[in-house]
Design a protein around this motif. Structure first.
Motif, PDB file in Angstrom:
ATOM      1  N   ASP A 112      18.269 -15.638   4.577  1.00 23.50           N
ATOM      2  CA  ASP A 112      19.367 -16.095   3.713  1.00 23.50           C
ATOM      3  C   ASP A 112      18.742 -16.926   2.601  1.00 23.50           C
ATOM      4  OD1 ASP A 112      18.661 -18.404   5.037  1.00 23.50           O
ATOM      5  OD2 ASP A 112      20.464 -18.500   6.247  1.00 23.50           O
ATOM      6  N   GLN A 113      19.537 -17.593   1.837  1.00 21.41           N
ATOM      7  CA  GLN A 113      19.003 -18.318   0.678  1.00 21.41           C
ATOM      8  C   GLN A 113      18.788 -19.801   0.987  1.00 21.41           C
ATOM      9  OE1 GLN A 113      18.128 -15.610  -0.810  1.00 21.41           O
ATOM     10  NE2 GLN A 113      18.929 -16.034  -2.828  1.00 21.41           N
ATOM     11  N   LYS A 116      16.372 -21.014  -9.112  1.00 20.25           N
ATOM     12  CA  LYS A 116      16.868 -22.384  -9.086  1.00 20.25           C
ATOM     13  C   LYS A 116      16.883 -22.826  -7.636  1.00 20.25           C
ATOM     14  CE  LYS A 116      20.267 -22.369 -12.759  1.00 20.25           C
ATOM     15  NZ  LYS A 116      21.678 -22.571 -13.029  1.00 20.25           N
ATOM     16  N   ARG A 156      18.519 -24.847  -1.050  1.00 20.42           N
ATOM     17  CA  ARG A 156      19.255 -23.609  -1.310  1.00 20.42           C
ATOM     18  C   ARG A 156      18.630 -22.955  -2.529  1.00 20.42           C
ATOM     19  NH1 ARG A 156      23.932 -22.713   1.275  1.00 20.42           N
ATOM     20  NH2 ARG A 156      24.744 -24.426   2.502  1.00 20.42           N
ATOM     21  N   LEU A 157      18.495 -21.653  -2.481  1.00 23.16           N
ATOM     22  CA  LEU A 157      17.898 -20.908  -3.587  1.00 23.16           C
ATOM     23  C   LEU A 157      18.980 -20.130  -4.305  1.00 23.16           C
ATOM     24  CD1 LEU A 157      15.610 -21.369  -1.471  1.00 23.16           C
ATOM     25  CD2 LEU A 157      14.535 -19.390  -2.441  1.00 23.16           C
ATOM     26  N   GLU A 158      18.876 -20.112  -5.629  1.00 26.85           N
ATOM     27  CA  GLU A 158      19.799 -19.337  -6.443  1.00 26.85           C
ATOM     28  C   GLU A 158      18.976 -18.425  -7.339  1.00 26.85           C
ATOM     29  OE1 GLU A 158      22.534 -20.728  -9.933  1.00 26.85           O
ATOM     30  OE2 GLU A 158      23.444 -21.301  -8.028  1.00 26.85           O
ATOM     31  N   THR A 159      19.103 -17.125  -7.092  1.00 30.84           N
ATOM     32  CA  THR A 159      18.381 -16.139  -7.885  1.00 30.84           C
ATOM     33  C   THR A 159      19.060 -14.783  -7.728  1.00 30.84           C
ATOM     34  OG1 THR A 159      16.238 -15.106  -8.301  1.00 30.84           O
ATOM     35  CG2 THR A 159      16.737 -15.655  -6.021  1.00 30.84           C
ATOM     36  N   ASP A 160      18.877 -13.925  -8.715  1.00 31.98           N
ATOM     37  CA  ASP A 160      19.402 -12.559  -8.626  1.00 31.98           C
ATOM     38  C   ASP A 160      18.387 -11.624  -7.988  1.00 31.98           C
ATOM     39  OD1 ASP A 160      21.746 -13.350  -9.846  1.00 31.98           O
ATOM     40  OD2 ASP A 160      21.029 -12.869 -11.853  1.00 31.98           O
TER      41      ASP A 160
END
Length: 75
Positions: free
Chosen positions: A43-44, A5, A16-20
């Motif tokens: 960083d993200q 995301k 900004r990145l959202e991932t596991d």
């Protein structure tokens, strides 16, 4: 498939990145596929304030070699 995301979208300054997943590298591509920005992700957050307004694609590569791509808009 890579679960990723990015937000805010549209943006004017940074993504900004959202991932596991553990992301190793990224590329920002124009709609024609030209690489406009690339690097390692520490960083993200990816700064996109140098890009003109328009539609772009963010391609990420994980440490396992998997790729994911997301479309984003710069205002």
């Amino acid at each position: 498939d890579v679960s990723l995301k990015i937000f805010p979208n549209p943006t004017s300054n940074q993504l900004r990145l959202e991932t596991d997943l553990k992301i190793s590298t990224f590329k920002v591509l124009s709609v024609t596929g030209q690489v406009l920005k690339a690097g390692r992700l520490s960083d993200q957050i990816i700064s996109v304030n140098s890009l003109n307004a328009g539609v772009y694609f963010l391609e990420i590569t994980t440490q396992e070699g998997k790729k994911g791509i997301e479309r984003f808009v710069v205002e």
